[in-house]
Motif scaffolding. Structure first.
Motif, short mmCIF file in Angstrom:
data_model
loop_
_atom_site.label_atom_id
_atom_site.label_comp_id
_atom_site.label_asym_id
_atom_site.label_seq_id
_atom_site.Cartn_x
_atom_site.Cartn_y
_atom_site.Cartn_z
N CYS A 1 0.86 -1.18 0.00
CA CYS A 1 0.00 0.00 0.00
C CYS A 1 0.89 1.22 0.00
CB CYS A 1 -0.97 0.03 1.19
SG CYS A 1 -0.22 0.51 2.76
N VAL B 1 -1.00 7.91 2.27
CA VAL B 1 -1.20 9.32 1.92
C VAL B 1 -1.79 10.04 3.12
CG1 VAL B 1 -1.50 8.82 -0.53
CG2 VAL B 1 -3.50 8.88 0.95
N GLU C 1 -7.63 12.55 2.53
CA GLU C 1 -8.56 12.01 1.56
C GLU C 1 -8.46 12.74 0.22
OE1 GLU C 1 -10.26 9.39 1.53
OE2 GLU C 1 -10.32 8.76 3.62
N ARG D 1 -5.61 11.35 -1.59
CA ARG D 1 -5.96 10.04 -2.14
C ARG D 1 -6.73 10.19 -3.46
NH1 ARG D 1 -7.99 5.06 0.84
NH2 ARG D 1 -8.42 6.42 2.61
N ARG D 2 -7.69 11.11 -3.49
CA ARG D 2 -8.47 11.30 -4.71
C ARG D 2 -7.59 11.82 -5.85
NH1 ARG D 2 -12.14 13.26 -0.82
NH2 ARG D 2 -11.55 15.43 -1.25
N GLU E 1 -5.45 8.92 -7.13
CA GLU E 1 -6.28 7.98 -7.90
C GLU E 1 -6.53 8.52 -9.31
OE1 GLU E 1 -8.78 5.76 -4.31
OE2 GLU E 1 -9.66 7.50 -5.34
N LEU F 1 -4.09 2.76 -2.10
CA LEU F 1 -3.77 3.92 -1.26
C LEU F 1 -4.42 3.76 0.11
CD1 LEU F 1 -4.31 6.70 -3.94
CD2 LEU F 1 -2.15 5.68 -3.23
N LEU G 1 -4.85 5.73 4.13
CA LEU G 1 -4.74 7.00 4.85
C LEU G 1 -3.76 6.88 6.01
CD1 LEU G 1 -5.95 9.87 4.84
CD2 LEU G 1 -7.60 9.05 6.54
N ASN H 1 -1.55 0.07 8.63
CA ASN H 1 -1.20 -0.05 7.22
C ASN H 1 -0.08 -1.07 7.00
OD1 ASN H 1 -3.10 1.89 6.49
ND2 ASN H 1 -1.64 3.57 6.65
#
Length: 353
Positions: free
Chosen positions: A155, A158, A161, A164-165, A168, A175, A177, A347
């Motif tokens: 993984c 990041v 959020e 992350r977007r 992506e 990914l 958090l 994670n």
């Protein structure tokens, strides 16, 4: 004994998962560098050791180095390809986390792929935007490199959020958090006597480099005084261009905390930070934030009582003077390094099994 809540049971499960397994963090950013990545990794080392996971950082200090072009404060390992495998072979049951994409990160990635050892990575820095700001290399080229680098990880962690977007959208997958915390014992409201300057005092703390967009802060028409705390490759140029600004250089510990608390508004002109640890340090010191409404600030400054986000940064800075310092402090208390470390460990859990 009363049954633990689901949340408490989850916390205990995360801390106990793979307990005793050592962790190696490979990072091109480490002491004597002073920046948000280094401070974050030091916090993870302290927390993971406390959770029962012996943790070490393998940084440039263990290798022969050369100065990074245009950024001599950063040292780049030049013998990592030969020496790093020997260091990692010493502890074959270590969980490996690759924190950066530089020479050490590249060598660690190759080692893991060749040995069949799983690893995690983190996206700490908007490296493509930094490269574009310096040498105008197209974003698609550097994001392609970054996507390939991180694509082999179990993984990629990041900070927010919105980050992350964004990633992506560039084709990144797997990914997870991993947010940040703040040392509220060190950074807290204090007497404002550390700076004897005309008020209000507008401050920026961080690396003085082109990607931090500090010139936009210094160009603002604001009352009182402007203060920059930090060092970097752009400091000589900015000192000459803005003689009225107070450049204080890099500071640490209590001295840095005193300076934060002496400010009236923290101005954050960066458009490329993935989080902005300095935002939390300012808030913990009772200092409101003015920033652009971009990734990083929009994830941290979610309460209008503690800061102002506006494309007109000058207007944001002036309006932030009306924010309540006590509200800023209360807000920062919601960010703990302990929670950040639990996310990090969670994670890692697939490779701690």
């Amino acid at each position: 004994m009363a049954r633990l809540s689901d949340a408490r049971q989850s916390e205990r499960a995360i801390v106990d998962f793979g307990k005793g397994r050592p962790v190696a963090i490979i990072s091109d950013a480490w002491y004597p560098q002073i920046n948000g990545v280094v401070r974050t990794l030091q916090r993870m080392v302290d927390a993971l050791n406390g959770f029962g996971h012996p943790t070490r950082v393998i940084g440039p200090d263990r290798f022969r180095t050369i100065p990074c072009p245009s950024y001599p404060e950063i040292r780049l390992a030049i013998d990592a390809w030969a020496r790093l495998p020997k260091l990692l072979d010493e502890t074959p049951d270590e969980a490996i986390h690759i924190a950066t994409e530089g020479p050490l990160g590249q060598a660690a990635r190759r080692y893991c792929l060749r040995r069949g050892r799983p690893f995690t990575t983190a996206f700490h820095t908007r490296f493509p935007e930094y490269v574009q700001a310096r040498i105008r290399l197209p974003l698609s080229w550097t994001y392609g490199f970054m996507r390939r680098f991180h694509g082999a990880a179990q993984c990629t962690m990041v900070t927010t959020e919105s980050m992350r977007r964004d990633l992506e959208g560039w084709g990144f997958r797997n990914l997870a958090l991993w947010t940040r915390g703040v040392d509220t014992d060190l950074f807290h409201p204090r007497e404002k006597g550390a700076l004897n300057l005309p008020r209000p005092i507008f401050m920026n703390v961080g690396r003085v480099a082109v990607e931090k967009n500090i010139g936009k802060f210094l160009d603002l028409e604001l009352p009182g005084s402007k203060v920059v705390v930090g060092d970097g490759p752009q400091i000589a140029e900015l000192r000459e261009a803005y003689p009225e600004v107070h450049f204080l250089g890099a500071r640490e510990g209590e001295e840095l905390a005193d300076l934060y608390a002496a400010a009236d508004v923290f101005v954050f002109p960066s458009r490329t930070d993935t989080f902005g640890l300095v935002l939390l340090e300012a808030l913990a010191s009772g200092v409101p934030v003015a920033a652009y409404p971009v990734n990083g600030p929009i994830d941290v400054i979610r309460d209008p009582a503690v800061g102002v986000l506006d494309e007109d940064l000058g207007a944001a800075a002036r309006r932030a003077l009306d924010c309540d310092p006590a509200a800023c402090r209360r807000y920062a208390l919601g960010y703990s390094w302990d929670a950040s470390a639990r996310q990090f460990l969670d994670n890692l859990s697939p490779i701690l099994a």
